[in-house]
Design an enzyme around this catalytic site. Structure first.
Site, PDB file in Angstrom:
ATOM      1  N   THR A 265       0.476  -2.224  -2.181  1.00 57.10           N
ATOM      2  CA  THR A 265       0.115  -0.938  -1.569  1.00 57.10           C
ATOM      3  C   THR A 265       1.142   0.110  -1.977  1.00 57.10           C
ATOM      4  O   THR A 265       2.313   0.012  -1.619  1.00 57.10           O
ATOM      5  CB  THR A 265       0.086  -1.090  -0.039  1.00 57.10           C
ATOM      6  OG1 THR A 265      -0.831  -2.137   0.264  1.00 57.10           O
ATOM      7  CG2 THR A 265      -0.356   0.194   0.644  1.00 57.10           C
TER       8      THR A 265
ATOM      9  N   ASN B  44      -6.090   1.030   6.464  1.00 56.31           N
ATOM     10  CA  ASN B  44      -5.123   0.442   7.398  1.00 56.31           C
ATOM     11  C   ASN B  44      -4.794   1.416   8.535  1.00 56.31           C
ATOM     12  O   ASN B  44      -4.680   1.022   9.694  1.00 56.31           O
ATOM     13  CB  ASN B  44      -3.844   0.030   6.661  1.00 56.31           C
ATOM     14  CG  ASN B  44      -3.961  -1.389   6.111  1.00 56.31           C
ATOM     15  OD1 ASN B  44      -4.989  -2.029   6.247  1.00 56.31           O
ATOM     16  ND2 ASN B  44      -2.897  -1.873   5.481  1.00 56.31           N
TER      17      ASN B  44
ATOM     18  N   CYS C  86       2.061  -4.694   7.515  1.00 58.45           N
ATOM     19  CA  CYS C  86       1.159  -3.697   6.908  1.00 58.45           C
ATOM     20  C   CYS C  86       0.972  -2.442   7.756  1.00 58.45           C
ATOM     21  O   CYS C  86       1.323  -1.347   7.315  1.00 58.45           O
ATOM     22  CB  CYS C  86      -0.185  -4.349   6.634  1.00 58.45           C
ATOM     23  SG  CYS C  86      -0.021  -5.820   5.616  1.00 58.45           S
TER      24      CYS C  86
END
Ligand code: UGA
Length: 429
Positions: free
Chosen positions: A121, A208, A260
């Site tokens: 990411t 996310n 995350c």
């Protein structure tokens, strides 16, 4: 195809094992000899259901190899995936040093034509940087195309998320790279979105962060429900039945944790600041998330009053069940705040004992839930492991000094525990 993954964390290892299982020859490049030796024997450094078996099966049938060497594996590969970590820096940005270092090494080892893709990411704009590094370091005869292929797997269900994803995102303007990547993903039955780098990068952060919005919304509704006498679980069930809202990721609790959501929400706030947009919605999402954790400690004070020398048992340390991952686990803050108030903590987790010891070396971690209950003034469920749903509460009650329980994941039926004589507190009910 022959493919190489750089990195054997959750993303690299799971995706590499799945692609090997689909019939490709897969090389995984790491940077630690002991870990590589273990992986070649099928011993994996993380706990993820089914992964050890999948790695072992594909190592044994000669389709999955682990190595420290870039040469000759990069040169032999049709596609190379960067899957190394991008932890948060002190300023909230993603730390890209490993990604950029790895890009340089890949560039130096390219031969013939290769598709290079990043799964890590990374903030918008990074993929252009990686592409530039590859270009600057490659030999003159080598050719490559570059793509951003973000990953959407969840820890704890990583294999099935990779085999059955909701979508595959391929960010590249190169037709040749699109063809290779679409062919590689062909056995996986999912819609494919083909777009540019920036869009692919933002899809990952936006997904996310949106899930984090849902969780914080659920926690805000829980807080409100407690004051209004409503049952948050029914409210959230009621709104989740509206297909436009959906019922997933609406469970209130001790806030989101893990490697995350905390990192990616922070990074998107920081990315927005860089282009003069104050993403105040996400700042509030972080604030609600922090308060959700604080609320667990507030509840402990409400039950016990002064926490000094009170014995508190913690059930669950990992940031969610079915993983031993302690990165940004809610238990770390909750335990530290309780200890600051003078409480004496005992804890148990079915899988995260070793990983928890690494971050909380002085924590008293016992061998089972009953050990945690012994002489405790209060039990707090922090992680919703299935094992905790099947405990013998008559035994727990007989072991505890006083039968108080804070069920921060709402895994128990309050009436059942109250009928056994427990003072029960959930979240939002
Ligand atoms: C998350 C995303 O769900 C994945 O799609 C993504 O690929 C991954 O991040 C990533 O970027 O690598 P993960 O962090 O493994 O996956 O775990 P989640 O299941 O999303 O849970 C995150 C946190 O939210 C956990 O602490 C969990 O307990 C909490 N949570 C989740 C809630 O508090 N309430 C919910 O309703 C759902």
């Amino acid at each position: 195809m022959k493919i190489t993954f750089i990195g054997h964390g959750y993303v690299g290892l799971v995706t590499a094992a799945v692609f090997a299982d689909l019939g490709n020859t897969v090389y995984v490049i790491g940077h630690n000899q002991d870990k590589i030796d273990n992986l070649n024997k099928g011993i994996i450094p993380i706990f993820e259901p089914g992964l050890s078996e999948l790695v072992k099966k594909n190592v044994d049938n000669g389709r999955l190899f682990f190595t420290l060497d870039y040469s000759p594996f990069i040169a032999e590969s049709n596609a190379v995936f960067i899957a190394v970590g991008t932890p948060t820096t002190k300023t909230g940005d993603a730390n890209l040093s490993t990604v950029l270092e790895v890009a340089e090494k890949i560039g130096k080892n390219l031969e013939g034509y290769t598709v290079v893709a990043t799964k890590s990411t990374v903030p918008t704009g990074t993929n252009k940087k990686i592409q530039k590094i590859l270009q600057e370091n490659k030999a003159s005869g080598a050719e490559f195309d570059y793509a951003s292929v973000p990953e959407f797997l969840r820890e704890g269900s990583a294999i099935s998320d990779t085999v059955n994803p909701d979508r595959i995102v391929i960010g590249t303007e190169s037709k040749k790279a699109q063809e290779v990547l679409v062919k590689l993903h062909e056995p996986i039955n999912a819609p494919v979105i083909i777009t540019n780098f920036e869009t692919a990068e933002l899809i990952k952060y936006a997904a996310n962060s949106f899930l984090a919005v849902k969780i914080s919304y659920a926690n805000a509704i829980a807080k409100l429900s407690e004051s209004l006498g409503a049952d948050a679980l029914k409210v959230l069930e009621g709104i989740g039945m509206d297909k436009r809202i959906g019922s997933m990721f609406l469970s209130p609790g001790p806030g989101y944790g893990g490697s995350c959501f905390p990192k990616d929400v922070k990074a998107l706030i920081s990315i927005s600041k860089d282009v003069d947009y104050q993403f105040a919605l996400l700042q509030e999402v972080e604030n609600i998330n922090h308060q959700a954790k604080r609320d667990i400690v507030r509840k402990a004070r409400k039950v016990l009053g002064d926490l000094k020398n009170r014995k508190i048992g913690i059930l669950g340390l990992s940031f969610k069940p079915k993983t031993d991952d302690m990165r940004d686990a809610q238990s770390i803050d909750i335990i530290s705040w309780l200890e600051n108030d003078g409480a004496k903590i005992k804890a148990f987790d079915p899988e995260a004992k070793e990983t928890a010891k690494a971050v909380m070396p002085n924590l008293d971690i016992v061998d089972d839930a009953y050990g945690v209950a012994k002489d405790a003034d209060l039990l707090i469920v922090v992680t919703d492991w299935n094992d905790f749903k099947e405990l013998d509460f008559n035994k727990i009650k007989s072991l505890m000094k006083s039968p108080n329980i804070i069920d921060s994941r709402n895994i128990y039926n309050p009436q059942d525990l109250q009928a056994l004589g427990f003072n029960y507190m959930g979240v939002g009910r």
